[in-house]
Design a protein around this motif. Sequence first.
Motif, mmCIF file in Angstrom:
data_model
loop_
_atom_site.group_PDB
_atom_site.id
_atom_site.type_symbol
_atom_site.label_atom_id
_atom_site.label_comp_id
_atom_site.label_asym_id
_atom_site.label_seq_id
_atom_site.Cartn_x
_atom_site.Cartn_y
_atom_site.Cartn_z
ATOM 1 N N TRP A 96 0.982 -4.926 -5.263
ATOM 2 C CA TRP A 96 0.019 -5.153 -4.184
ATOM 3 C C TRP A 96 -0.894 -6.341 -4.440
ATOM 4 O O TRP A 96 -1.342 -7.003 -3.502
ATOM 5 C CB TRP A 96 -0.797 -3.889 -3.891
ATOM 6 C CG TRP A 96 -0.246 -3.251 -2.661
ATOM 7 C CD1 TRP A 96 0.531 -2.153 -2.574
ATOM 8 C CD2 TRP A 96 -0.375 -3.755 -1.331
ATOM 9 N NE1 TRP A 96 0.904 -1.926 -1.281
ATOM 10 C CE2 TRP A 96 0.354 -2.893 -0.482
ATOM 11 C CE3 TRP A 96 -1.018 -4.844 -0.768
ATOM 12 C CZ2 TRP A 96 0.444 -3.086 0.884
ATOM 13 C CZ3 TRP A 96 -0.935 -5.034 0.611
ATOM 14 C CH2 TRP A 96 -0.207 -4.170 1.405
ATOM 15 N N PHE A 143 1.805 0.069 2.891
ATOM 16 C CA PHE A 143 0.365 0.227 2.705
ATOM 17 C C PHE A 143 0.027 1.665 2.324
ATOM 18 O O PHE A 143 0.697 2.609 2.758
ATOM 19 C CB PHE A 143 -0.386 -0.089 4.001
ATOM 20 C CG PHE A 143 -0.585 -1.541 4.267
ATOM 21 C CD1 PHE A 143 -1.619 -2.248 3.671
ATOM 22 C CD2 PHE A 143 0.260 -2.219 5.132
ATOM 23 C CE1 PHE A 143 -1.814 -3.584 3.927
ATOM 24 C CE2 PHE A 143 0.074 -3.558 5.397
ATOM 25 C CZ PHE A 143 -0.968 -4.254 4.794
ATOM 26 N N ASP A 150 -7.424 -2.956 1.990
ATOM 27 C CA ASP A 150 -6.130 -3.637 2.150
ATOM 28 C C ASP A 150 -5.637 -3.607 3.593
ATOM 29 O O ASP A 150 -5.226 -4.636 4.139
ATOM 30 C CB ASP A 150 -5.082 -2.980 1.251
ATOM 31 C CG ASP A 150 -5.195 -3.431 -0.191
ATOM 32 O OD1 ASP A 150 -5.905 -4.418 -0.447
ATOM 33 O OD2 ASP A 150 -4.575 -2.787 -1.066
#
Length: 798
Positions: A96, A143, A150
């Motif tokens: 990520w 996600f 984020d």
Amino acid sequence: MKMRILMGIAGLCGMLSLPVYAVRDGAVVETSVEMVDINLLKKELKELRKKDELQDVTATDKEVQTALMYAKLLFLTRTDKSTVTGRGILEGKLEWQNVRDLGKTIRALSFEAYKQGGEAKEILFKLLDYLSSQNIYDRIPPFRYSNYNDIRKVPLDFLSAASVCKSERLEKLLEGVLNILEWDIVRSGDGPTLEWISSDYLYNAIPHVFKCIAYNPNMEQAVKDMKLFGHFLSICTTYNPGGRDILKPDGTGFHHKTHYNGYMYSYRTWVDYMYLLKGTSFRISEEAYLRMRKAVVSEYLMAVCAKEDKGHIFGNSMAGRHPFTGMEVTFSKDSFEKLVEIGGDVMGTELDKELAAYFNAFFQTDFYKGIEPAGLDGFYQFNYSPAGVYRMGDWVAVMRCPTTNFWGGEIYNKTNRFGRYQAHGTLEVLYEGGLERSGYPFIKSKKGAGWDWNMMPGSTTVHYGDWKAMMPAQNVSARFDQWSKTTDFAGALSAGDYGLFAAVFDQNDNWGNQRFKPTGLTFGKSVLAIDGMLFSIGSGISSEGDYPEWITATNLFQNVVKKGGELVVNGKEVEKENSLLVLSEEPCWMVTPSSTGYYVSAGHDSLVVRYGAQETPVSNGPETSLDKELVAKAYLVHGVKTAGKGYRFLVVPSVDKVRMANIAKRYEAGELFETLVQQDSLHIVSYKPSSVMAYSFFAPADDLNVGNVVGSATELLVLERMEGDEMQLDFCNPNLRPLKDKKNWVPMPTEAVLELKGQWEQLSSDSEVVLQRNQVGNTLVKSVLKEGFPVHLRLKKK
């Protein structure tokens, strides 16, 4: 031949085939194909872009320089117009942090390209072509939609390039962002969507999804996806089975596998985009609107009224992991107004007058002229919570208890560390005017310090003697959700103006592994709410285990006193820093500083009443600072490691000492409530002024002789009201009888059979029921109960 001619005419007229959606068995499904004017849709799409424009791109000089260096490290090489190869940072498994850095790079390059063009634009286009031609989008991990940073930021960073790109490159960029937002799941059908959807996604992701669709230069694809987007907003209102997000048939909203008002701020974004589609061919369905309306109204029904957004507080038992700081309805006044207009749009009227009436009531206004505020007084059942809500005038009473499916307290790292008893058969009274008026801690920065975490009003608990022992694993980080161990019977039955709440509970001490020293706590309780009073009885109160000499108690009230008010016991004001012990043979009535009355009849366990300062920790844990509050509280002491105990007490909200004294006299004279049966498996209470009988069948029972109900073949809540030779009979099973697998559960029906004394005929019913005569000449009432919903039946004696 005829079909070919018709299709040819459609093509000449610029028509586009699009799916039509309808509702079957509570789910939105594709049913047929309609022909829509593509030019109209394109026009509407362009107008939608104006309503939700792309945001301006910003970046610092340092971010631009970092982005240029990042792009160089990718060693990008163009092989043709749309294909770019590279190596290095984005090869192999993507973490990520790689994705975050990539998003920042795209945003900074887009800013420089928009401002200067030239080299930055060329590098940006290379990078975007590299992402699409080398399938980088497909390799980006999904996600965590609960990671609000984020999900809000990264897609926006990617979309920064939309203002610089055109045609095919823009289309690939937008499709790539849709890909990382898992829009493919929505395209795959309603079933996968409902299994996957979360309130976090609706709150955080749909603004990005909308932009990806609206700004697609391929207009034919854009209108198809926008039609799907409107359908998506509709399908997400479908009642999702078991513990899945979001809406449930009784109007509750789910997150973290249970009813969670605090997370229903997702309704705001959801409604914002429903509103954006208002007046277009992409609008939501009427069925979806009605479900959304029910959800919003239900949340407000749980809370007191207030003129503005602040002040619509609901019970602390519903506050999740944010005690006293997470008790406000998060759906805004502005969003409510939008929903009223959405209703008018889908119904073909100026506005939804029914919802407008609720708005005028909840916000204490005449904003919608000529529309009378909705009547809110009455009893409401929410068996997916499970909770009963009784409201009258300026107050709301909330009753709640955990089951194996619905937790009562959620404990996180340094958050709500003492929330074990947050909903342990609680009975809270809330008043208009906020937390202070209701006697709750109201300064958010203090995080509940000064509150005795053992004592939620109405609850039955084992009082911990030290704060460390009250935390899961005796530390500030271990997680815990407070479920029951085996019991699923908890919830409510509404008969409109009055209702019944009941629960049976056994303490669970595990969450993955053992989190608390077991106390073996069990109890059963019922509350009959009628004529502005709440009569509560309990039985089967037991506790045992290898723990210190901690008392088991039923906690009547705890009231933080900030200004004004007095604690009155049997007509006399209690002085501060004083304690009273009321012995068993003495009846006792009290009025709290918040003006809630309590009456405990003679024969009770020892009653402790205290009025003074107490020092307790903040909700983060005992390692942080303690604080003092002036508190009035009262509790019944059932003993230590006790068995088979019970209680009876009456709660009267919004009362003064004169009126409370009169109510106490009427009770003692036998004019109000009478407890007919108080067993571990059965409670029966009568309310004499209205000829109402309330039955809490915690288990099957028969051969009863105190009312017209002789027995029940299942666990059940029943209300019986006689008017001459006619009877109003209401019943439900709040036990949803969950059938569980590893991932979820589904509710199972109850085949209810009630036996009534003598012969009865049906006058009316809102559900399918069957009446039969049994061998002894009594009447059997049979019905299949589903998802905690009630049956309302009108009968006449033969």
